[in-house]
Write a protein that holds these residues in place. Structure first.
Motif, PDB file in Angstrom:
ATOM      1  N   LEU A  75      -0.859   3.324 -22.565  1.00 50.65           N
ATOM      2  CA  LEU A  75      -1.504   2.434 -21.610  1.00 50.65           C
ATOM      3  C   LEU A  75      -1.773   3.332 -20.485  1.00 50.65           C
ATOM      4  CD1 LEU A  75      -2.476  -0.337 -20.781  1.00 50.65           C
ATOM      5  CD2 LEU A  75       0.009  -0.837 -20.580  1.00 50.65           C
ATOM      6  N   ASN A  76      -2.752   3.107 -19.865  1.00 52.76           N
ATOM      7  CA  ASN A  76      -2.982   3.807 -18.687  1.00 52.76           C
ATOM      8  C   ASN A  76      -3.894   2.768 -17.469  1.00 52.76           C
ATOM      9  OD1 ASN A  76      -2.400   6.826 -18.578  1.00 52.76           O
ATOM     10  ND2 ASN A  76      -3.306   6.511 -20.506  1.00 52.76           N
ATOM     11  N   VAL A  77      -3.393   2.790 -16.168  1.00 57.09           N
ATOM     12  CA  VAL A  77      -4.176   1.869 -15.202  1.00 57.09           C
ATOM     13  C   VAL A  77      -4.128   2.871 -14.162  1.00 57.09           C
ATOM     14  CG1 VAL A  77      -3.669  -0.031 -13.821  1.00 57.09           C
ATOM     15  CG2 VAL A  77      -2.760  -0.172 -16.127  1.00 57.09           C
ATOM     16  N   LYS A  78      -5.510   2.978 -13.664  1.00 60.71           N
ATOM     17  CA  LYS A  78      -5.968   3.682 -12.526  1.00 60.71           C
ATOM     18  C   LYS A  78      -6.251   2.468 -11.584  1.00 60.71           C
ATOM     19  CE  LYS A  78      -7.880   7.556 -14.796  1.00 60.71           C
ATOM     20  NZ  LYS A  78      -9.205   8.437 -14.782  1.00 60.71           N
ATOM     21  N   SER A  79      -5.539   2.795 -10.283  1.00 53.66           N
ATOM     22  CA  SER A  79      -5.677   1.922  -9.435  1.00 53.66           C
ATOM     23  C   SER A  79      -6.133   2.293  -7.950  1.00 53.66           C
ATOM     24  CB  SER A  79      -4.200   0.885  -9.145  1.00 53.66           C
ATOM     25  OG  SER A  79      -3.230   2.003  -8.917  1.00 53.66           O
ATOM     26  N   THR A  80      -6.942   1.356  -7.137  1.00 52.36           N
ATOM     27  CA  THR A  80      -7.253   1.788  -6.105  1.00 52.36           C
ATOM     28  C   THR A  80      -7.129   0.674  -5.127  1.00 52.36           C
ATOM     29  OG1 THR A  80      -8.851   3.284  -6.955  1.00 52.36           O
ATOM     30  CG2 THR A  80      -9.256   2.472  -4.815  1.00 52.36           C
ATOM     31  N   ALA A  81      -6.704   0.970  -3.793  1.00 51.56           N
ATOM     32  CA  ALA A  81      -6.573  -0.052  -2.808  1.00 51.56           C
ATOM     33  C   ALA A  81      -7.490   0.089  -1.850  1.00 51.56           C
ATOM     34  CB  ALA A  81      -5.265   0.094  -1.906  1.00 51.56           C
ATOM     35  N   VAL A  82      -8.115  -0.996  -1.412  1.00 47.83           N
ATOM     36  CA  VAL A  82      -9.033  -0.948  -0.038  1.00 47.83           C
ATOM     37  C   VAL A  82      -8.252  -1.685   0.966  1.00 47.83           C
ATOM     38  CG1 VAL A  82     -11.282  -1.685   0.547  1.00 47.83           C
ATOM     39  CG2 VAL A  82     -10.862  -1.200  -1.924  1.00 47.83           C
ATOM     40  N   VAL A  83      -8.313  -0.774   1.821  1.00 45.27           N
ATOM     41  CA  VAL A  83      -7.547  -1.119   3.431  1.00 45.27           C
ATOM     42  C   VAL A  83      -8.704  -0.981   4.422  1.00 45.27           C
ATOM     43  CG1 VAL A  83      -5.990  -0.800   4.989  1.00 45.27           C
ATOM     44  CG2 VAL A  83      -5.373  -0.690   2.655  1.00 45.27           C
ATOM     45  N   ASP A  84      -9.027  -2.331   5.153  1.00 44.33           N
ATOM     46  CA  ASP A  84      -9.945  -2.168   6.045  1.00 44.33           C
ATOM     47  C   ASP A  84      -9.421  -1.813   7.528  1.00 44.33           C
ATOM     48  OD1 ASP A  84     -12.728  -2.841   7.408  1.00 44.33           O
ATOM     49  OD2 ASP A  84     -11.501  -4.567   8.073  1.00 44.33           O
ATOM     50  N   VAL A  85     -10.030  -1.262   8.271  1.00 43.57           N
ATOM     51  CA  VAL A  85      -9.477  -1.166   9.794  1.00 43.57           C
ATOM     52  C   VAL A  85     -10.514  -1.665  10.595  1.00 43.57           C
ATOM     53  CG1 VAL A  85      -8.231   0.198  11.449  1.00 43.57           C
ATOM     54  CG2 VAL A  85      -7.741   0.676   9.123  1.00 43.57           C
ATOM     55  N   THR A  86     -10.475  -2.723  11.254  1.00 41.77           N
ATOM     56  CA  THR A  86     -11.518  -3.222  12.211  1.00 41.77           C
ATOM     57  C   THR A  86     -10.675  -3.592  13.516  1.00 41.77           C
ATOM     58  OG1 THR A  86     -12.966  -4.026  10.262  1.00 41.77           O
ATOM     59  CG2 THR A  86     -13.212  -4.870  12.531  1.00 41.77           C
ATOM     60  N   ASP A  87     -11.205  -2.841  14.671  1.00 42.30           N
ATOM     61  CA  ASP A  87     -10.830  -3.297  15.817  1.00 42.30           C
ATOM     62  C   ASP A  87      -9.189  -3.155  15.879  1.00 42.30           C
ATOM     63  OD1 ASP A  87     -13.163  -3.939  16.868  1.00 42.30           O
ATOM     64  OD2 ASP A  87     -13.003  -6.254  16.279  1.00 42.30           O
ATOM     65  N   GLY A  88      -8.966  -2.164  15.302  1.00 43.78           N
ATOM     66  CA  GLY A  88      -7.463  -1.769  15.385  1.00 43.78           C
ATOM     67  C   GLY A  88      -6.544  -2.669  14.343  1.00 43.78           C
ATOM     68  N   VAL A  89      -7.082  -3.629  13.687  1.00 40.06           N
ATOM     69  CA  VAL A  89      -6.388  -4.525  12.703  1.00 40.06           C
ATOM     70  C   VAL A  89      -6.410  -4.094  11.361  1.00 40.06           C
ATOM     71  CG1 VAL A  89      -6.145  -6.814  11.975  1.00 40.06           C
ATOM     72  CG2 VAL A  89      -6.754  -6.610  14.381  1.00 40.06           C
ATOM     73  N   PHE A  90      -5.351  -3.509  10.696  1.00 38.97           N
ATOM     74  CA  PHE A  90      -5.406  -3.475   9.282  1.00 38.97           C
ATOM     75  C   PHE A  90      -5.107  -4.454   8.512  1.00 38.97           C
ATOM     76  CE2 PHE A  90      -4.243   0.151  11.966  1.00 38.97           C
ATOM     77  CZ  PHE A  90      -4.463   1.428  11.292  1.00 38.97           C
ATOM     78  N   THR A  91      -6.082  -4.485   7.342  1.00 37.75           N
ATOM     79  CA  THR A  91      -6.185  -5.381   6.429  1.00 37.75           C
ATOM     80  C   THR A  91      -6.019  -4.944   5.132  1.00 37.75           C
ATOM     81  OG1 THR A  91      -7.430  -6.841   7.914  1.00 37.75           O
ATOM     82  CG2 THR A  91      -7.394  -7.601   5.635  1.00 37.75           C
ATOM     83  N   TYR A  92      -5.307  -5.050   4.133  1.00 36.29           N
ATOM     84  CA  TYR A  92      -5.068  -4.825   3.001  1.00 36.29           C
ATOM     85  C   TYR A  92      -6.043  -5.747   2.227  1.00 36.29           C
ATOM     86  CZ  TYR A  92      -2.417  -2.064  -0.612  1.00 36.29           C
ATOM     87  OH  TYR A  92      -2.383  -1.277  -1.541  1.00 36.29           O
ATOM     88  N   GLU A  93      -7.207  -5.341   1.562  1.00 34.84           N
ATOM     89  CA  GLU A  93      -8.315  -6.356   1.404  1.00 34.84           C
ATOM     90  C   GLU A  93      -7.953  -6.435  -0.403  1.00 34.84           C
ATOM     91  OE1 GLU A  93     -11.939  -6.103   4.301  1.00 34.84           O
ATOM     92  OE2 GLU A  93     -12.008  -4.734   2.506  1.00 34.84           O
ATOM     93  N   ALA A  94      -8.148  -5.362  -1.124  1.00 36.88           N
ATOM     94  CA  ALA A  94      -8.165  -5.321  -2.573  1.00 36.88           C
ATOM     95  C   ALA A  94      -7.396  -4.378  -3.199  1.00 36.88           C
ATOM     96  CB  ALA A  94      -9.536  -5.397  -2.748  1.00 36.88           C
ATOM     97  N   ILE A  95      -7.010  -4.632  -4.628  1.00 35.27           N
ATOM     98  CA  ILE A  95      -6.593  -3.532  -5.450  1.00 35.27           C
ATOM     99  C   ILE A  95      -7.510  -3.907  -6.754  1.00 35.27           C
ATOM    100  CG2 ILE A  95      -4.696  -3.021  -7.037  1.00 35.27           C
ATOM    101  CD1 ILE A  95      -2.935  -4.335  -4.883  1.00 35.27           C
ATOM    102  N   HIS A  96      -8.222  -2.832  -7.158  1.00 38.61           N
ATOM    103  CA  HIS A  96      -8.873  -2.653  -8.286  1.00 38.61           C
ATOM    104  C   HIS A  96      -8.191  -1.501  -9.285  1.00 38.61           C
ATOM    105  CE1 HIS A  96     -12.623  -3.609  -6.177  1.00 38.61           C
ATOM    106  NE2 HIS A  96     -12.139  -3.347  -5.275  1.00 38.61           N
ATOM    107  N   TYR A  97      -8.515  -2.066 -10.644  1.00 39.08           N
ATOM    108  CA  TYR A  97      -7.769  -1.612 -11.910  1.00 39.08           C
ATOM    109  C   TYR A  97      -8.686  -1.264 -12.725  1.00 39.08           C
ATOM    110  CZ  TYR A  97      -3.310  -3.588 -10.457  1.00 39.08           C
ATOM    111  OH  TYR A  97      -2.175  -4.098  -9.930  1.00 39.08           O
ATOM    112  N   ASP A  98      -8.625   0.002 -13.400  1.00 42.21           N
ATOM    113  CA  ASP A  98      -9.398   0.553 -14.553  1.00 42.21           C
ATOM    114  C   ASP A  98      -8.175   0.599 -15.594  1.00 42.21           C
ATOM    115  OD1 ASP A  98     -11.999   0.514 -13.282  1.00 42.21           O
ATOM    116  OD2 ASP A  98     -11.732   2.626 -12.744  1.00 42.21           O
ATOM    117  N   VAL A  99      -8.366   0.012 -16.764  1.00 41.10           N
ATOM    118  CA  VAL A  99      -7.350  -0.006 -17.867  1.00 41.10           C
ATOM    119  C   VAL A  99      -7.731   0.595 -19.058  1.00 41.10           C
ATOM    120  CG1 VAL A  99      -5.774  -1.604 -19.134  1.00 41.10           C
ATOM    121  CG2 VAL A  99      -6.556  -2.411 -16.918  1.00 41.10           C
ATOM    122  N   THR A 100      -7.124   1.393 -19.545  1.00 38.28           N
ATOM    123  CA  THR A 100      -7.244   2.233 -20.663  1.00 38.28           C
ATOM    124  C   THR A 100      -6.082   1.956 -21.662  1.00 38.28           C
ATOM    125  OG1 THR A 100      -8.588   3.764 -19.659  1.00 38.28           O
ATOM    126  CG2 THR A 100      -7.827   4.376 -21.892  1.00 38.28           C
TER     127      THR A 100
END
Length: 149
Positions: A75-100
């Motif tokens: 079982l393999n899971v590749k994951s990617t986090a998306v963090v937005d920085v707008t006007d100095g504010v850090f927002t953890y927006e999403a986690i994406h998975y690719d599953v094999t």
């Protein structure tokens, strides 16, 4: 029954400094990522949250296979986090998975296994803790049906 997990963090200096995080089974340096102007030493909260979500998901999925008597070869899971920085504010927006998944389960179990993937993501305690704040998205599921050796 309640479980307790212990941790200790120490950080010396300012924004470009580094520190250490210790838990019962983890001992690592920590800092702000270089891409965000930090020291880029060890790991950081963004990676730790991604790691927590990914390991919770993969372990939950492996338990589902076990409980339903399906053999999981790999079982393999590749994951990617998306963090937005707008006007100095850090927002953890999403986690994406690719599953094999490599399994010796019969191919007629494809829809059941796909359902397990989605159910594992939704029922993982870290995903539930993120609900309403961070989108968790399964982008791709690859199931390889292999013969038992």
């Amino acid at each position: 029954m309640k479980h307790r997990f212990n941790g200790h963090a120490q950080f010396t200096g300012g924004y470009e400094a580094a520190g250490r995080l210790t838990t019962d089974n983890l001992n690592t340096q920590i800092s702000i990522p270089g891409a965000m102007g930090g020291a880029d030493v060890g790991t950081n909260p963004d990676e730790l949250l991604l790691g927590a979500a990914t390991t919770c998901f993969i372990i939950t999925l492996s338990v589902m296979f076990k409980r339903h008597g399906l053999t999981l070869a790999d079982l393999n899971v590749k994951s990617t986090a998306v963090v937005d920085v707008t006007d100095g504010v850090f927002t953890y927006e999403a986690i994406h998975y690719d599953v094999t998944i490599d399994t010796t389960a019969p191919e007629d179990r494809r829809s059941l296994i796909t359902r397990f993937v989605h159910k594992s993501e939704a029922s993982c305690m870290i995903t539930r803790a993120l609900a309403g704040n961070v989108d968790v998205i399964i982008d791709d599921i690859t199931i390889n049906f292999i013969e038992e050796s």
